[in-house]
Scaffold this active site. Sequence first.
Site, PDB file in Angstrom:
ATOM      1  N   PRO A   9      30.413  80.307  76.292  1.00 23.22           N
ATOM      2  CG  PRO A   9      29.599  82.269  76.172  1.00 23.22           C
ATOM      3  CD  PRO A   9      30.388  81.069  77.241  1.00 23.22           C
ATOM      4  CG  ASN A  10      29.115  81.383  70.794  1.00 25.02           C
ATOM      5  OD1 ASN A  10      27.906  80.962  70.399  1.00 25.02           O
ATOM      6  ND2 ASN A  10      29.051  82.495  71.581  1.00 25.02           N
ATOM      7  NE  ARG A  17      33.268  81.342  68.423  1.00 19.66           N
ATOM      8  CZ  ARG A  17      33.623  81.774  69.735  1.00 19.66           C
ATOM      9  NH1 ARG A  17      34.291  81.288  70.450  1.00 19.66           N
ATOM     10  NH2 ARG A  17      33.498  83.193  69.638  1.00 19.66           N
ATOM     11  CE1 TYR A  22      38.261  82.494  69.559  1.00 20.78           C
ATOM     12  CE2 TYR A  22      36.410  83.000  67.947  1.00 20.78           C
ATOM     13  CZ  TYR A  22      36.837  83.492  69.120  1.00 20.78           C
ATOM     14  OH  TYR A  22      36.661  84.385  69.955  1.00 20.78           O
ATOM     15  CG  ASN A  74      38.097  79.991  76.730  1.00 22.92           C
ATOM     16  OD1 ASN A  74      37.543  81.001  76.764  1.00 22.92           O
ATOM     17  ND2 ASN A  74      38.524  79.496  75.696  1.00 22.92           N
ATOM     18  CB  ALA A  77      31.262  86.230  75.071  1.00 21.17           C
ATOM     19  CG  HIS A  80      35.212  89.997  77.365  1.00 22.20           C
ATOM     20  ND1 HIS A  80      36.670  89.818  77.372  1.00 22.20           N
ATOM     21  CD2 HIS A  80      35.295  89.168  76.128  1.00 22.20           C
ATOM     22  CE1 HIS A  80      37.227  88.904  76.574  1.00 22.20           C
ATOM     23  NE2 HIS A  80      36.257  88.502  75.824  1.00 22.20           N
ATOM     24  CG  ASP A  87      31.401  88.228  93.170  1.00 24.38           C
ATOM     25  OD1 ASP A  87      32.553  88.531  92.835  1.00 24.38           O
ATOM     26  OD2 ASP A  87      30.215  88.640  92.839  1.00 24.38           O
ATOM     27  CD  GLU A  98      41.308  85.188  81.973  1.00 30.50           C
ATOM     28  OE1 GLU A  98      42.148  85.771  82.537  1.00 30.50           O
ATOM     29  OE2 GLU A  98      40.475  85.819  81.278  1.00 30.50           O
ATOM     30  CG  HIS A 100      41.228  84.053  76.745  1.00 30.68           C
ATOM     31  ND1 HIS A 100      39.728  84.263  76.867  1.00 30.68           N
ATOM     32  CD2 HIS A 100      41.308  84.621  77.909  1.00 30.68           C
ATOM     33  CE1 HIS A 100      39.218  84.603  78.228  1.00 30.68           C
ATOM     34  NE2 HIS A 100      40.398  84.930  78.765  1.00 30.68           N
ATOM     35  CB  SER A 102      41.917  84.595  69.779  1.00 35.27           C
ATOM     36  OG  SER A 102      41.019  85.175  70.934  1.00 35.27           O
ATOM     37  NE  ARG A 107      39.856  88.319  68.513  1.00 38.21           N
ATOM     38  CZ  ARG A 107      38.740  87.477  68.917  1.00 38.21           C
ATOM     39  NH1 ARG A 107      38.654  86.566  70.062  1.00 38.21           N
ATOM     40  NH2 ARG A 107      37.312  87.583  68.211  1.00 38.21           N
ATOM     41  NE  ARG A 111      36.601  89.892  70.770  1.00 35.10           N
ATOM     42  CZ  ARG A 111      35.824  89.036  70.658  1.00 35.10           C
ATOM     43  NH1 ARG A 111      35.388  88.137  71.716  1.00 35.10           N
ATOM     44  NH2 ARG A 111      34.802  89.173  69.704  1.00 35.10           N
TER      45      ARG A 111
END
Length: 144
Positions: A9-10, A17, A22, A74, A77, A80, A87, A98, A100, A102, A107, A111
């Site tokens: 998301p986002n 944003r 970012y 990625n 949100a 977290h 799963d 994985e 990220h 940032s 942070r 997070r």
Amino acid sequence: MKLLILNGPNLNMLGIREPAVYGRETYRDLEDKITAYAARKGVQAEIRQTNSEGQLVDWIQQAYFDKVDGIVINPAAYTHTSVALLDAVKAVSIPTVEVHISDVSKREEFRQVSYVRAACLHTVSGLGTDGYLKAIDLLLEHLT
Ligand code: DQA
């Protein structure tokens, strides 16, 4: 070699944003960067983004049936909060890295938790969008 690059998301709002966190590259810039890198490395990379947790789970499951070799994710949100993503990655047993943009370790405290991390080969954090390229390299190292 077939890789799936999943964005949560986002991330479609990159460039708009929180640019101080970012950066100013847009989501389109990110797609172009990954596509060019994958072509240089001679791998097939399908890049997707969704704001929906269930859609990410569906795509991870589908990757099993599509015989995808590796996943870069990625989860944004959902990193977290989502046991469902953990799963799903465990269920398909596809090597997953994985990412990220940032540095999440520097942070907010909420997070610092990543549920999906436990199912991933590596976590790349804080390298900006170059982190996706690093994740592809890590997958290629693992797979070849
Ligand atoms: C993010 C970090 C997450 O904490 C955040 O919710 C995101 C993006 C990153 O790429 O730095 O949306 O995953």
